[in-house]
Design a protein around this motif. Structure first.
Motif, PDB file in Angstrom:
ATOM      1  N   PHE A  38      15.487  -6.691  -9.768  1.00  0.00           N
ATOM      2  CA  PHE A  38      14.287  -7.351  -9.256  1.00  0.00           C
ATOM      3  C   PHE A  38      14.418  -7.694  -7.773  1.00  0.00           C
ATOM      4  O   PHE A  38      13.451  -7.622  -7.017  1.00  0.00           O
ATOM      5  N   VAL A  39      15.631  -8.057  -7.338  1.00  0.00           N
ATOM      6  CA  VAL A  39      15.865  -8.301  -5.900  1.00  0.00           C
ATOM      7  C   VAL A  39      15.682  -6.993  -5.134  1.00  0.00           C
ATOM      8  O   VAL A  39      15.016  -6.952  -4.088  1.00  0.00           O
ATOM      9  N   ALA A  40      16.251  -5.907  -5.638  1.00  0.00           N
ATOM     10  CA  ALA A  40      16.109  -4.604  -4.984  1.00  0.00           C
ATOM     11  C   ALA A  40      14.648  -4.159  -4.966  1.00  0.00           C
ATOM     12  O   ALA A  40      14.167  -3.601  -3.959  1.00  0.00           O
ATOM     13  N   ALA A  41      13.928  -4.419  -6.043  1.00  0.00           N
ATOM     14  CA  ALA A  41      12.506  -4.052  -6.095  1.00  0.00           C
ATOM     15  C   ALA A  41      11.702  -4.877  -5.090  1.00  0.00           C
ATOM     16  O   ALA A  41      10.793  -4.356  -4.425  1.00  0.00           O
ATOM     17  N   GLY A  42      12.021  -6.161  -4.943  1.00  0.00           N
ATOM     18  CA  GLY A  42      11.327  -7.002  -3.961  1.00  0.00           C
ATOM     19  C   GLY A  42      11.583  -6.543  -2.541  1.00  0.00           C
ATOM     20  O   GLY A  42      10.664  -6.467  -1.713  1.00  0.00           O
ATOM     21  N   ILE A  43      12.835  -6.224  -2.224  1.00  0.00           N
ATOM     22  CA  ILE A  43      13.171  -5.726  -0.892  1.00  0.00           C
ATOM     23  C   ILE A  43      12.453  -4.401  -0.645  1.00  0.00           C
ATOM     24  O   ILE A  43      11.907  -4.163   0.433  1.00  0.00           O
ATOM     25  N   SER A  44      12.432  -3.552  -1.640  1.00  0.00           N
ATOM     26  CA  SER A  44      11.770  -2.251  -1.508  1.00  0.00           C
ATOM     27  C   SER A  44      10.266  -2.405  -1.302  1.00  0.00           C
ATOM     28  O   SER A  44       9.663  -1.691  -0.491  1.00  0.00           O
ATOM     29  N   ALA A  45       9.656  -3.343  -2.013  1.00  0.00           N
ATOM     30  CA  ALA A  45       8.220  -3.580  -1.846  1.00  0.00           C
ATOM     31  C   ALA A  45       7.914  -4.070  -0.430  1.00  0.00           C
ATOM     32  O   ALA A  45       6.942  -3.630   0.202  1.00  0.00           O
ATOM     33  N   GLY A  46       8.746  -4.958   0.097  1.00  0.00           N
ATOM     34  CA  GLY A  46       8.573  -5.431   1.472  1.00  0.00           C
ATOM     35  C   GLY A  46       8.740  -4.310   2.479  1.00  0.00           C
ATOM     36  O   GLY A  46       7.975  -4.209   3.456  1.00  0.00           O
ATOM     37  N   ALA A  47       9.715  -3.433   2.251  1.00  0.00           N
ATOM     38  CA  ALA A  47       9.938  -2.308   3.161  1.00  0.00           C
ATOM     39  C   ALA A  47       8.756  -1.343   3.130  1.00  0.00           C
ATOM     40  O   ALA A  47       8.331  -0.828   4.173  1.00  0.00           O
ATOM     41  N   MET A  48       8.220  -1.112   1.935  1.00  0.00           N
ATOM     42  CA  MET A  48       7.063  -0.219   1.838  1.00  0.00           C
ATOM     43  C   MET A  48       5.830  -0.838   2.503  1.00  0.00           C
ATOM     44  O   MET A  48       5.057  -0.138   3.143  1.00  0.00           O
ATOM     45  N   ALA A  49       5.665  -2.156   2.383  1.00  0.00           N
ATOM     46  CA  ALA A  49       4.545  -2.836   3.045  1.00  0.00           C
ATOM     47  C   ALA A  49       4.682  -2.718   4.569  1.00  0.00           C
ATOM     48  O   ALA A  49       3.684  -2.489   5.275  1.00  0.00           O
ATOM     49  N   LEU A  50       5.888  -2.844   5.081  1.00  0.00           N
ATOM     50  CA  LEU A  50       6.120  -2.678   6.515  1.00  0.00           C
ATOM     51  C   LEU A  50       5.773  -1.264   6.956  1.00  0.00           C
ATOM     52  O   LEU A  50       5.134  -1.063   7.994  1.00  0.00           O
ATOM     53  N   SER A  51       6.153  -0.273   6.168  1.00  0.00           N
ATOM     54  CA  SER A  51       5.814   1.116   6.495  1.00  0.00           C
ATOM     55  C   SER A  51       4.309   1.329   6.530  1.00  0.00           C
ATOM     56  O   SER A  51       3.786   1.973   7.444  1.00  0.00           O
ATOM     57  N   VAL A  52       3.610   0.773   5.567  1.00  0.00           N
ATOM     58  CA  VAL A  52       2.143   0.902   5.527  1.00  0.00           C
ATOM     59  C   VAL A  52       1.524   0.237   6.754  1.00  0.00           C
ATOM     60  O   VAL A  52       0.621   0.787   7.390  1.00  0.00           O
ATOM     61  N   PHE A  53       2.027  -0.940   7.129  1.00  0.00           N
ATOM     62  CA  PHE A  53       1.516  -1.631   8.298  1.00  0.00           C
ATOM     63  C   PHE A  53       1.733  -0.801   9.572  1.00  0.00           C
ATOM     64  O   PHE A  53       0.833  -0.692  10.413  1.00  0.00           O
ATOM     65  N   LEU A  54       2.907  -0.211   9.739  1.00  0.00           N
ATOM     66  CA  LEU A  54       3.187   0.584  10.930  1.00  0.00           C
ATOM     67  C   LEU A  54       2.307   1.840  10.988  1.00  0.00           C
ATOM     68  O   LEU A  54       1.827   2.216  12.060  1.00  0.00           O
ATOM     69  N   VAL A  55       2.078   2.475   9.853  1.00  0.00           N
ATOM     70  CA  VAL A  55       1.180   3.639   9.829  1.00  0.00           C
ATOM     71  C   VAL A  55      -0.244   3.198  10.176  1.00  0.00           C
ATOM     72  O   VAL A  55      -0.934   3.867  10.953  1.00  0.00           O
ATOM     73  N   PHE A  56      -0.678   2.072   9.621  1.00  0.00           N
ATOM     74  CA  PHE A  56      -2.005   1.558   9.934  1.00  0.00           C
ATOM     75  C   PHE A  56      -2.140   1.277  11.425  1.00  0.00           C
ATOM     76  O   PHE A  56      -3.155   1.609  12.045  1.00  0.00           O
ATOM     77  N   ALA A  57      -1.116   0.662  12.024  1.00  0.00           N
ATOM     78  CA  ALA A  57      -1.157   0.364  13.458  1.00  0.00           C
ATOM     79  C   ALA A  57      -1.226   1.652  14.276  1.00  0.00           C
ATOM     80  O   ALA A  57      -1.940   1.730  15.276  1.00  0.00           O
ATOM     81  N   ALA A  58      -0.505   2.686  13.849  1.00  0.00           N
ATOM     82  CA  ALA A  58      -0.522   3.955  14.571  1.00  0.00           C
ATOM     83  C   ALA A  58      -1.872   4.643  14.464  1.00  0.00           C
ATOM     84  O   ALA A  58      -2.361   5.245  15.422  1.00  0.00           O
TER      85      ALA A  58
END
Length: 152
Positions: A38-58
């Motif tokens: 669950f800790v790994a899944a939470g970290i992964s979800a945060g990393a994926m959200a960051l990726s989505v944000f960076l693509v949106f900004a681009a």
């Protein structure tokens, strides 16, 4: 926003995707019902959200441009983004009422400065931000000199 900045943001969006791969896919989990997963899944979800944000900004980051044309005596203001249709406004230079320096106090860090151009109908066009007031003041003086030579 410059094309180079868009490419950089898109490229940076790939790095956070390493976390879900390393934490969820590469590790062969025997059981999904443990706290480490669950800790790994939470970290992964945060990393994926960051990726989505960076693509949106681009993709959705707006670019604007102000052009003063002496030949046609017009001011053109245009905005665009890869996912937004380009919009332009063309006004006669005689509609320019005032130029000034705008200041925005940032929550963190130093304030940013920009040239503000006000036209007769009250619309205000702003240049891109800069941390240097001297640079923005130099640009404002150049705009004022340009407008003075056109009026003469």
């Amino acid at each position: 926003m410059l094309v180079g900045m868009r490419v950089l943001l898109a490229a940076l969006s790939l790095f956070p995707l390493a976390a879900p791969y390393e934490l969820l896919i590469k590790i062969e989990w025997k059981s999904f019902l443990n706290p480490y997963f669950f800790v790994a899944a939470g970290i992964s979800a945060g990393a994926m959200a960051l990726s989505v944000f960076l693509v949106f900004a681009a993709v959705a980051g707006m670019s604007s441009k102000i052009v003063f044309d002496r030949r046609t005596a017009t001011l053109s203001y245009s905005t665009e983004a890869p996912v937004v249709r380009r919009t332009s406004q063309v006004l006669p230079l005689s509609d320019v009422v005032r130029t000034e320096i705008g200041v925005r106090d940032e929550d963190e860090g130093a304030p940013t400065y920009r040239v503000r151009i006000t036209v007769k109908d009250g619309t205000v066009f702003e240049s891109g931000p800069s941390w240097s007031r001297d640079e923005v003041d130099r640009i404002r003086r150049r705009v004022d000199q340009f407008l003075a030579t056109v009026d003469a």
